[in-house]
Design an enzyme around this catalytic site. Structure first.
Site, mmCIF file in Angstrom:
data_model
loop_
_atom_site.group_PDB
_atom_site.id
_atom_site.type_symbol
_atom_site.label_atom_id
_atom_site.label_comp_id
_atom_site.label_asym_id
_atom_site.label_seq_id
_atom_site.Cartn_x
_atom_site.Cartn_y
_atom_site.Cartn_z
ATOM 1 N N LYS A 285 0.838 -1.209 0.000
ATOM 2 C CA LYS A 285 0.000 0.000 0.000
ATOM 3 C C LYS A 285 0.871 1.256 0.000
ATOM 4 O O LYS A 285 1.702 1.458 0.896
ATOM 5 C CB LYS A 285 -0.924 -0.001 1.225
ATOM 6 C CG LYS A 285 -1.876 1.182 1.254
ATOM 7 C CD LYS A 285 -2.946 0.996 2.312
ATOM 8 C CE LYS A 285 -2.579 1.545 3.656
ATOM 9 N NZ LYS A 285 -2.484 3.008 3.726
ATOM 10 N N ASP B 231 -3.259 4.143 -2.174
ATOM 11 C CA ASP B 231 -4.204 4.628 -1.160
ATOM 12 C C ASP B 231 -4.232 6.153 -1.204
ATOM 13 O O ASP B 231 -3.679 6.826 -0.326
ATOM 14 C CB ASP B 231 -3.777 4.112 0.218
ATOM 15 C CG ASP B 231 -4.816 4.408 1.283
ATOM 16 O OD1 ASP B 231 -5.955 4.754 0.928
ATOM 17 O OD2 ASP B 231 -4.486 4.284 2.479
ATOM 18 N N LYS C 266 -7.087 8.031 -1.595
ATOM 19 C CA LYS C 266 -8.353 8.546 -1.040
ATOM 20 C C LYS C 266 -8.863 9.750 -1.844
ATOM 21 O O LYS C 266 -9.020 10.861 -1.334
ATOM 22 C CB LYS C 266 -8.190 8.887 0.443
ATOM 23 C CG LYS C 266 -7.846 7.672 1.312
ATOM 24 C CD LYS C 266 -7.854 7.989 2.788
ATOM 25 C CE LYS C 266 -7.678 6.766 3.664
ATOM 26 N NZ LYS C 266 -6.306 6.224 3.702
ATOM 27 N N ASP D 239 -13.008 14.545 -5.441
ATOM 28 C CA ASP D 239 -12.971 15.761 -6.261
ATOM 29 C C ASP D 239 -14.174 15.712 -7.195
ATOM 30 O O ASP D 239 -15.014 14.821 -7.062
ATOM 31 C CB ASP D 239 -11.637 15.808 -7.048
ATOM 32 C CG ASP D 239 -11.182 17.233 -7.357
ATOM 33 O OD1 ASP D 239 -12.046 18.054 -7.736
ATOM 34 O OD2 ASP D 239 -9.990 17.515 -7.230
ATOM 35 N N THR E 17 -11.371 6.938 10.582
ATOM 36 C CA THR E 17 -11.447 6.607 12.014
ATOM 37 C C THR E 17 -11.146 7.825 12.882
ATOM 38 O O THR E 17 -11.436 7.837 14.071
ATOM 39 C CB THR E 17 -10.502 5.450 12.375
ATOM 40 O OG1 THR E 17 -9.292 5.630 11.652
ATOM 41 C CG2 THR E 17 -11.105 4.111 12.032
ATOM 42 N N ARG F 26 3.245 -0.469 10.764
ATOM 43 C CA ARG F 26 4.322 -0.426 11.757
ATOM 44 C C ARG F 26 4.636 -1.770 12.388
ATOM 45 O O ARG F 26 5.797 -2.073 12.660
ATOM 46 C CB ARG F 26 3.977 0.597 12.842
ATOM 47 C CG ARG F 26 4.094 2.022 12.337
ATOM 48 C CD ARG F 26 3.398 2.998 13.224
ATOM 49 N NE ARG F 26 1.948 2.870 13.124
ATOM 50 C CZ ARG F 26 1.076 3.659 13.747
ATOM 51 N NH1 ARG F 26 1.515 4.623 14.517
ATOM 52 N NH2 ARG F 26 -0.218 3.488 13.584
HETATM 53 O O1 C5P Z 1 1.057 1.273 11.004
HETATM 54 P P1 C5P Z 1 -0.392 0.878 10.960
HETATM 55 O O2 C5P Z 1 -0.593 -0.629 10.923
HETATM 56 O O3 C5P Z 1 -1.227 1.549 12.014
HETATM 57 O O4 C5P Z 1 -0.877 1.431 9.547
HETATM 58 C C1 C5P Z 1 -2.214 1.448 9.188
HETATM 59 C C2 C5P Z 1 -2.373 1.940 7.772
HETATM 60 O O5 C5P Z 1 -3.766 1.947 7.480
HETATM 61 C C3 C5P Z 1 -1.873 3.356 7.491
HETATM 62 O O6 C5P Z 1 -1.305 3.377 6.191
HETATM 63 C C4 C5P Z 1 -3.121 4.217 7.506
HETATM 64 O O7 C5P Z 1 -3.077 5.300 6.610
HETATM 65 C C5 C5P Z 1 -4.180 3.227 7.065
HETATM 66 N N1 C5P Z 1 -5.491 3.492 7.668
HETATM 67 C C6 C5P Z 1 -6.564 3.651 6.830
HETATM 68 N N2 C5P Z 1 -7.820 3.878 7.357
HETATM 69 C C7 C5P Z 1 -7.999 3.946 8.666
HETATM 70 C C8 C5P Z 1 -6.926 3.762 9.543
HETATM 71 C C9 C5P Z 1 -5.656 3.532 8.989
HETATM 72 O O8 C5P Z 1 -6.424 3.554 5.611
HETATM 73 N N3 C5P Z 1 -9.221 4.157 9.116
#
Ligand code: C5P
Length: 223
Positions: A30, A57, A59, A62, A112, A201
């Protein structure tokens, strides 16, 4: 069978190294805006050359014409998955779907980082966050999107109502004690209906990313 997606939230050189380290595993990589803006084609080509699936990703949100042109460019880059905001509305979503080719379009419902206060800010008639998320997931389905990004807390209901591909971030290898169920383990997410789990992470900051990936693939995703 569920898939594992690695969030490459890293500077370009570190991301390129991680791709080399994880070469050979069946993974989705991603790429979000920071890495895409830094690495551009170099990073998207490295993902594809190393035989990973490419998840852009970005998002998108527009006017329909601009989003649709961006979808075509993502297709040209070889993206397998691309995100866009369902809040962009039916016309934007349907226009994007009409030009997506074999790119799987994933709808983001509510981030979130947004809670009940955001609903107040929008002055919506929705009673709560869950109602709005389910409505937006249903909109994604009606527009012809392939999937949605959602939390493990929502995935069961969304899967049941829409049957869309569910992409679930917020995954931790070990849920903390007295967990408030804001984060879930890979096994819990998959049991609830996640098709793709997203982990960043926990993988790239682990002592041995290769071993961590192998463990998740073998023990959790039943490879
Ligand atoms: O490091 P971690 O496992 O927390 O990374 C989560 C990934 O998921 C990040 O790239 C973040 O941008 C993405 N994410 C997302 N939607 C969310 C929460 C996190 O796309 N609601």
């Amino acid at each position: 069978m569920a898939k594992l997606c690695v969030a490459l939230d890293l500077p370009k050189e570190e991301a390129l190294n991680l791709l080399k380290t994880l070469k050979g595993y069946p993974l989705i990589m991603k790429v979000g805006p920071p890495l895409f803006l830094e690495g551009g084609r170099e990073i998207t080509e490295a993902v594809k050359e190393n035989n990973f699936e490419l998840f852009l990703d970005l998002k998108l949100h527009d006017i329909p014409n601009t989003v649709t042109l961006a979808v075509e460019k993502a297709h040209d880059l070889g993206a397998d998955y691309l995100t866009l905001h369902t809040l962009g509305g039916m016309e934007m979503l349907q226009s994007a779907v009409s030009r997506k080719g074999n790119v799987k379009l994933l709808g983001v419902t509510l981030l979130t980082s947004h809670d009940q206060n955001y609903l107040g800010f929008l002055k919506t008639a929705f009673g709560g966050v869950e109602d709005m998320v389910l409505y937006l997931a249903q909109t994604a389905k009606e527009a012809g999107l392939d999937g949605v990004v959602c939390s493990a807390g929502e995935v069961e209901k969304i899967k049941k109502r829409t049957g869309l591909i569910t992409v679930v971030p917020g995954i931790r290898l070990h849920a903390p004690p007295q967990d408030q169920k804001r984060v879930f383990t890979p096994k819990e997410a998959v049991e609830r209906g996640a098709d793709i789990i997203v982990m960043g992470r926990e993988i790239y900051r682990s002592e041995n990313p290769k071993k961590t990936v192998e463990e998740i693939l073998n023990h959790v995703l039943g490879r």
